[in-house]
Design a protein around this motif. Structure first.
Motif, mmCIF file in Angstrom:
data_model
loop_
_atom_site.group_PDB
_atom_site.id
_atom_site.type_symbol
_atom_site.label_atom_id
_atom_site.label_comp_id
_atom_site.label_asym_id
_atom_site.label_seq_id
_atom_site.Cartn_x
_atom_site.Cartn_y
_atom_site.Cartn_z
ATOM 1 N N PHE A 186 0.706 -1.060 0.139
ATOM 2 C CA PHE A 186 -0.169 0.061 0.039
ATOM 3 C C PHE A 186 0.760 1.344 0.036
ATOM 4 O O PHE A 186 1.869 1.406 0.649
ATOM 5 N N PHE A 187 0.486 2.073 -0.956
ATOM 6 C CA PHE A 187 1.251 3.471 -0.809
ATOM 7 C C PHE A 187 0.185 4.705 -1.106
ATOM 8 O O PHE A 187 -0.541 4.356 -2.090
ATOM 9 N N ILE A 188 0.114 5.477 -0.324
ATOM 10 C CA ILE A 188 -0.709 6.853 -0.292
ATOM 11 C C ILE A 188 -0.057 7.990 -0.682
ATOM 12 O O ILE A 188 1.090 8.220 -0.308
ATOM 13 N N GLY A 189 -0.694 8.709 -1.537
ATOM 14 C CA GLY A 189 -0.400 10.372 -1.568
ATOM 15 C C GLY A 189 -1.317 11.019 -1.892
ATOM 16 O O GLY A 189 -2.325 10.512 -2.631
ATOM 17 N N ARG A 190 -1.243 12.432 -2.026
ATOM 18 C CA ARG A 190 -2.248 13.054 -2.747
ATOM 19 C C ARG A 190 -2.297 13.204 -3.970
ATOM 20 O O ARG A 190 -2.954 13.811 -4.740
ATOM 21 N N PHE A 191 -0.933 13.155 -4.633
ATOM 22 C CA PHE A 191 -0.588 13.310 -6.037
ATOM 23 C C PHE A 191 -1.043 14.627 -6.818
ATOM 24 O O PHE A 191 -1.947 14.538 -7.724
ATOM 25 N N GLN A 192 -0.748 15.595 -6.085
ATOM 26 C CA GLN A 192 -1.372 17.128 -6.551
ATOM 27 C C GLN A 192 -0.057 17.799 -7.026
ATOM 28 O O GLN A 192 0.103 18.837 -6.712
ATOM 29 N N PRO A 193 0.446 17.598 -8.397
ATOM 30 C CA PRO A 193 0.096 16.203 -9.080
ATOM 31 C C PRO A 193 1.010 15.197 -8.877
ATOM 32 O O PRO A 193 2.234 15.456 -8.140
ATOM 33 N N TYR A 194 0.913 14.174 -9.487
ATOM 34 C CA TYR A 194 1.883 13.022 -9.453
ATOM 35 C C TYR A 194 3.129 13.529 -9.990
ATOM 36 O O TYR A 194 3.060 14.080 -11.164
ATOM 37 N N HIS A 195 4.325 13.220 -9.395
ATOM 38 C CA HIS A 195 5.477 13.688 -10.021
ATOM 39 C C HIS A 195 6.510 12.602 -10.143
ATOM 40 O O HIS A 195 6.361 11.489 -9.591
ATOM 41 N N LEU A 196 7.986 12.991 -10.486
ATOM 42 C CA LEU A 196 8.927 12.099 -10.798
ATOM 43 C C LEU A 196 9.363 11.382 -9.154
ATOM 44 O O LEU A 196 9.901 10.372 -9.283
ATOM 45 N N GLY A 197 9.301 12.197 -8.345
ATOM 46 C CA GLY A 197 9.524 11.674 -6.793
ATOM 47 C C GLY A 197 8.445 10.360 -6.667
ATOM 48 O O GLY A 197 9.060 9.358 -6.215
ATOM 49 N N HIS A 198 7.318 10.372 -6.654
ATOM 50 C CA HIS A 198 6.487 9.306 -6.774
ATOM 51 C C HIS A 198 6.989 8.167 -7.576
ATOM 52 O O HIS A 198 6.949 6.947 -7.313
ATOM 53 N N HIS A 199 7.203 8.525 -8.808
ATOM 54 C CA HIS A 199 7.535 7.645 -9.950
ATOM 55 C C HIS A 199 8.612 6.831 -9.482
ATOM 56 O O HIS A 199 8.509 5.490 -9.649
ATOM 57 N N GLU A 200 9.617 7.427 -8.762
ATOM 58 C CA GLU A 200 10.820 6.941 -8.260
ATOM 59 C C GLU A 200 10.322 5.841 -7.287
ATOM 60 O O GLU A 200 10.921 4.694 -7.067
#
Length: 171
Positions: free
Chosen positions: A4-18
């Motif tokens: 499970f991984f949670i975020g607001r993703f406002q927006p989804y960015h390259l940090g989330h991607h990695e």
């Protein structure tokens, strides 16, 4: 194993991607929680849950193997921390492990008996939603901080115009 991984993703960015790239290297399936799903059309949360689901879905398609499964679940805020983990569990498919760096998320899930793994941080000064939204508002280049599919979604929904208009709203 399912994570499970949670975020607001406002927006989804390259940090989330990695971070997700690393998670996918360790597990077969990932449940991605879209946090604060009820929020949209503000400077801090300009995108709707549906728009964020599109961003995450398209971007994750670039980094996961074809056999790996992803479940993207919008999660509205519950304003009682003692109930939050049970709310998340009730709204998502079963998962074995949590990935997070958020101290409150870590504490709440550990108290509930879950295994929690910390994630690495990637270029946090630039790969940060606040910085990306600031650049959108000020007309600076932001596109190199998010995966290409996210740029495409933001262009499709005219997201930069939205956040600029929101930033100029009188209250």
């Amino acid at each position: 194993m399912r994570a499970f991984f949670i975020g607001r993703f406002q927006p989804y960015h390259l940090g989330h991607h990695e971070v997700l790239r690393e998670i996918f290297s360790e597990v077969d399936e990932v449940v991605i929680g879209i946090g604060s799903a009820q929020e949209s059309h503000t400077i801090e949360n300009p995108f709707t849950a549906g728009e964020r689901i599109m961003m995450v879905d398209r971007a994750v398609g670039e980094i996961k193997d074809p056999g790996q499964k992803v479940y993207i679940v919008p999660l509205e805020d519950v304003y009682r921390n003692s109930l939050w983990v049970s709310h998340v569990v009730s709204m998502t498919p079963y998962f074995d492990v949590i990935y997070s760096n958020n101290p409150l998320v870590i504490r709440l899930f550990r108290e509930a008996g879950f295994e929690v793994r910390r994630t690495r941080m990637f270029n946090r000064m630039e790969y940060h939603g606040t910085e990306i939204r600031r650049r959108m508002i000020s007309g600076e280049r932001w596109e190199d901080l998010v995966p290409k599919p996210v740029v495409e979604v933001i262009e499709e929904i005219d997201g930069v115009r939205r956040i600029r208009e929101i930033a100029n709203t009188d209250f």
